[in-house]
Scaffold this active site. Sequence first.
Site, PDB file in Angstrom:
ATOM      1  N   LYS A 170      -1.784  -3.572  -9.667  1.00 51.78           N
ATOM      2  CA  LYS A 170      -2.796  -2.519  -9.868  1.00 51.78           C
ATOM      3  C   LYS A 170      -3.142  -2.357 -11.343  1.00 51.78           C
ATOM      4  O   LYS A 170      -4.284  -2.017 -11.681  1.00 51.78           O
ATOM      5  CB  LYS A 170      -2.322  -1.185  -9.282  1.00 51.78           C
ATOM      6  CG  LYS A 170      -2.216  -1.162  -7.761  1.00 51.78           C
ATOM      7  CD  LYS A 170      -3.514  -1.464  -7.054  1.00 51.78           C
ATOM      8  CE  LYS A 170      -3.474  -1.076  -5.581  1.00 51.78           C
ATOM      9  NZ  LYS A 170      -4.678  -1.536  -4.850  1.00 51.78           N
ATOM     10  N   TYR A 179       7.229   0.847  -5.611  1.00 48.86           N
ATOM     11  CA  TYR A 179       5.877   0.281  -5.754  1.00 48.86           C
ATOM     12  C   TYR A 179       5.944  -1.104  -6.412  1.00 48.86           C
ATOM     13  O   TYR A 179       5.162  -1.996  -6.071  1.00 48.86           O
ATOM     14  CB  TYR A 179       4.957   1.241  -6.512  1.00 48.86           C
ATOM     15  CG  TYR A 179       3.489   0.986  -6.183  1.00 48.86           C
ATOM     16  CD1 TYR A 179       3.045   1.004  -4.862  1.00 48.86           C
ATOM     17  CD2 TYR A 179       2.562   0.722  -7.191  1.00 48.86           C
ATOM     18  CE1 TYR A 179       1.725   0.757  -4.549  1.00 48.86           C
ATOM     19  CE2 TYR A 179       1.235   0.481  -6.883  1.00 48.86           C
ATOM     20  CZ  TYR A 179       0.816   0.498  -5.563  1.00 48.86           C
ATOM     21  OH  TYR A 179      -0.483   0.244  -5.257  1.00 48.86           O
TER      22      TYR A 179
HETATM   23  P1  NAD Z   1      -5.032  -0.466   4.854  1.00 49.37           P
HETATM   24  O1  NAD Z   1      -3.821  -1.176   5.350  1.00 49.37           O
HETATM   25  O2  NAD Z   1      -5.874   0.209   5.840  1.00 49.37           O
HETATM   26  O3  NAD Z   1      -5.937  -1.443   3.979  1.00 49.37           O
HETATM   27  C1  NAD Z   1      -5.438  -2.543   3.275  1.00 49.37           C
HETATM   28  C2  NAD Z   1      -6.377  -3.676   3.597  1.00 49.37           C
HETATM   29  O4  NAD Z   1      -6.066  -4.856   2.849  1.00 49.37           O
HETATM   30  C3  NAD Z   1      -6.328  -4.081   5.077  1.00 49.37           C
HETATM   31  O5  NAD Z   1      -7.610  -3.950   5.634  1.00 49.37           O
HETATM   32  C4  NAD Z   1      -5.915  -5.529   5.037  1.00 49.37           C
HETATM   33  O6  NAD Z   1      -6.532  -6.306   6.051  1.00 49.37           O
HETATM   34  C5  NAD Z   1      -6.441  -5.920   3.666  1.00 49.37           C
HETATM   35  N1  NAD Z   1      -5.887  -7.188   3.192  1.00 49.37           N
HETATM   36  C6  NAD Z   1      -4.618  -7.495   2.819  1.00 49.37           C
HETATM   37  N2  NAD Z   1      -4.524  -8.802   2.539  1.00 49.37           N
HETATM   38  C7  NAD Z   1      -5.771  -9.334   2.723  1.00 49.37           C
HETATM   39  C8  NAD Z   1      -6.320 -10.628   2.617  1.00 49.37           C
HETATM   40  N3  NAD Z   1      -5.573 -11.692   2.254  1.00 49.37           N
HETATM   41  N4  NAD Z   1      -7.640 -10.809   2.883  1.00 49.37           N
HETATM   42  C9  NAD Z   1      -8.408  -9.764   3.276  1.00 49.37           C
HETATM   43  N5  NAD Z   1      -7.947  -8.512   3.411  1.00 49.37           N
HETATM   44  C10 NAD Z   1      -6.640  -8.305   3.136  1.00 49.37           C
HETATM   45  O7  NAD Z   1      -4.471   0.569   3.767  1.00 49.37           O
HETATM   46  P2  NAD Z   1      -5.219   1.480   2.692  1.00 49.37           P
HETATM   47  O8  NAD Z   1      -4.198   2.453   2.262  1.00 49.37           O
HETATM   48  O9  NAD Z   1      -6.515   1.965   3.216  1.00 49.37           O
HETATM   49  O10 NAD Z   1      -5.446   0.465   1.488  1.00 49.37           O
HETATM   50  C11 NAD Z   1      -6.729   0.231   0.908  1.00 49.37           C
HETATM   51  C12 NAD Z   1      -6.616   0.212  -0.604  1.00 49.37           C
HETATM   52  O11 NAD Z   1      -6.315   1.522  -1.060  1.00 49.37           O
HETATM   53  C13 NAD Z   1      -5.533  -0.703  -1.148  1.00 49.37           C
HETATM   54  O12 NAD Z   1      -6.018  -1.341  -2.323  1.00 49.37           O
HETATM   55  C14 NAD Z   1      -4.430   0.272  -1.525  1.00 49.37           C
HETATM   56  O13 NAD Z   1      -3.634  -0.224  -2.557  1.00 49.37           O
HETATM   57  C15 NAD Z   1      -5.280   1.436  -1.996  1.00 49.37           C
HETATM   58  N6  NAD Z   1      -4.576   2.714  -2.084  1.00 49.37           N
HETATM   59  C16 NAD Z   1      -3.926   3.227  -1.009  1.00 49.37           C
HETATM   60  C17 NAD Z   1      -3.263   4.461  -1.125  1.00 49.37           C
HETATM   61  C18 NAD Z   1      -2.505   5.022   0.045  1.00 49.37           C
HETATM   62  O14 NAD Z   1      -1.636   5.873  -0.180  1.00 49.37           O
HETATM   63  N7  NAD Z   1      -2.782   4.635   1.283  1.00 49.37           N
HETATM   64  C19 NAD Z   1      -3.300   5.160  -2.324  1.00 49.37           C
HETATM   65  C20 NAD Z   1      -3.987   4.620  -3.417  1.00 49.37           C
HETATM   66  C21 NAD Z   1      -4.638   3.386  -3.269  1.00 49.37           C
HETATM   67  O1  0WE Z   2      -1.015   0.033  -2.541  1.00 48.38           O
HETATM   68  C1  0WE Z   2      -0.292   0.630  -1.757  1.00 48.38           C
HETATM   69  C2  0WE Z   2       0.566  -0.144  -0.790  1.00 48.38           C
HETATM   70  C3  0WE Z   2       0.044  -1.521  -0.590  1.00 48.38           C
HETATM   71  C4  0WE Z   2       0.965  -2.461   0.147  1.00 48.38           C
HETATM   72  C5  0WE Z   2       1.710  -2.096   1.246  1.00 48.38           C
HETATM   73  C6  0WE Z   2       2.491  -3.038   1.896  1.00 48.38           C
HETATM   74  C7  0WE Z   2       3.368  -2.697   3.067  1.00 48.38           C
HETATM   75  C8  0WE Z   2       3.574  -3.882   3.972  1.00 48.38           C
HETATM   76  C9  0WE Z   2       1.018  -3.766  -0.296  1.00 48.38           C
HETATM   77  N1  0WE Z   2       1.777  -4.694   0.311  1.00 48.38           N
HETATM   78  C10 0WE Z   2       2.497  -4.366   1.403  1.00 48.38           C
HETATM   79  N2  0WE Z   2       3.243  -5.338   2.004  1.00 48.38           N
HETATM   80  C11 0WE Z   2       3.835  -5.163   3.218  1.00 48.38           C
HETATM   81  O2  0WE Z   2       4.516  -6.065   3.728  1.00 48.38           O
HETATM   82  N3  0WE Z   2      -0.267   2.006  -1.800  1.00 48.38           N
HETATM   83  C12 0WE Z   2      -0.993   2.668  -2.847  1.00 48.38           C
HETATM   84  C13 0WE Z   2       0.505   2.857  -0.876  1.00 48.38           C
HETATM   85  C14 0WE Z   2       1.746   3.311  -1.568  1.00 48.38           C
HETATM   86  O3  0WE Z   2       2.836   2.521  -1.647  1.00 48.38           O
HETATM   87  C15 0WE Z   2       3.803   3.226  -2.382  1.00 48.38           C
HETATM   88  C16 0WE Z   2       3.277   4.452  -2.768  1.00 48.38           C
HETATM   89  C17 0WE Z   2       1.970   4.509  -2.251  1.00 48.38           C
HETATM   90  C18 0WE Z   2       1.017   5.633  -2.431  1.00 48.38           C
HETATM   91  C19 0WE Z   2       5.096   2.857  -2.741  1.00 48.38           C
HETATM   92  C20 0WE Z   2       5.871   3.748  -3.488  1.00 48.38           C
HETATM   93  C21 0WE Z   2       5.351   4.977  -3.888  1.00 48.38           C
HETATM   94  C22 0WE Z   2       4.063   5.356  -3.517  1.00 48.38           C
END
Ligand code: NAD
Ligand code: 0WE
Length: 257
Positions: free
Chosen positions: A164, A157
């Site tokens: 975060k 991460y």
């Molecule tokens: P996702 O890829 O669907 O969403 C991430 C979004 O960030 C995308 O829509 C992308 O377009 C947007 N983004 C990135 N750079 C940007 C920029 N410069 N301008 C505008 N938009 C931008 O994935 P997700 O998992 O739905 O992520 C949404 C949020 O949830 C994130 O903050 C992520 O950290 C958080 N989150 C995800 C998880 C998980 O396991 N998927 C868990 C906890 C928190």
């Molecule tokens: O916030 C995230 C991931 C966000 C993310 C993902 C990418 C992949 C592609 C940000 N930047 C990038 N850049 C890229 O080029 N999460 C909460 C998802 C996530 O990531 C992990 C998790 C979880 C959950 C990494 C390690 C352990 C758990």
Amino acid sequence: MPEFSEKTGLIVGVANKRSIAWAIAQATARRGARLVLTYQGRFEEHVRELSEGLSTRPLVLPCDVASDADIDSVFARIGQEFGGLDFLVHGAAFAPREELASPFLNTSREGFRVALDVSAYSFVALARGAAPLMDKRGGGSMLTLTYIGSQRVFPNYKVMGVAKAALESTVRYLAADLGPRNIRVNAISAGPIKTLAAAGIGGFSRILDVYRERAPLRRNVEAAEVGEAAAFLLSDEGKAISGEVLLVDCGFHITGM
Ligand code: NAD
Ligand code: 0WE
């Protein structure tokens, strides 16, 4: 159940149907909200297509959250179209791929800057644009999405954990600034969900397995369940909650060993 009738919300962070922001869009639209969805350039097609499936057609606008000009034009347009705003959802996060692939010790100055700009500062910028429109409605509710990698070390991460941590602190400082204006600011810390952002993380299915084994509920959270929790915090049902980070992770965060 139409707790969002007469409410207008801006949702930032929909990329595709798996996006957590899309689950929040559906949960609030189903409860009667009128929505504005923004997309990052390359996702326009996906977001426009998805938006056609909502009962009330949302306004769909481009917004790169790293651009002040894009953010300004989104709020100018919302002001023109609706004259106010009731809620904001921030679901944008990004760190350059190479930063997640190399040891945290090697995080570059530029990688750190980009991760914190896109994933944390953007919430400040969006909050500043949204607040005057929320004033027109006598208050509002803002929500961002975070991950427990802010508090504890998860392999891979890395700089996103630092971003975060900044985002969660941002929630508290914004809540303190905006509380007197009846604007609430909260975060949901979700468990792992297989979205596009997660697909870019090596070994993500292993992470899902560990959570499933260890979480008190013995399963992983679904995006729709994050949507329900978000609807609660965004609606008047959450009207005494501000500055909070709500864990929506099937209880994983309480476990020791
Ligand atoms: P996702 O890829 O669907 O969403 C991430 C979004 O960030 C995308 O829509 C992308 O377009 C947007 N983004 C990135 N750079 C940007 C920029 N410069 N301008 C505008 N938009 C931008 O994935 P997700 O998992 O739905 O992520 C949404 C949020 O949830 C994130 O903050 C992520 O950290 C958080 N989150 C995800 C998880 C998980 O396991 N998927 C868990 C906890 C928190
Ligand atoms: O916030 C995230 C991931 C966000 C993310 C993902 C990418 C992949 C592609 C940000 N930047 C990038 N850049 C890229 O080029 N999460 C909460 C998802 C996530 O990531 C992990 C998790 C979880 C959950 C990494 C390690 C352990 C758990």
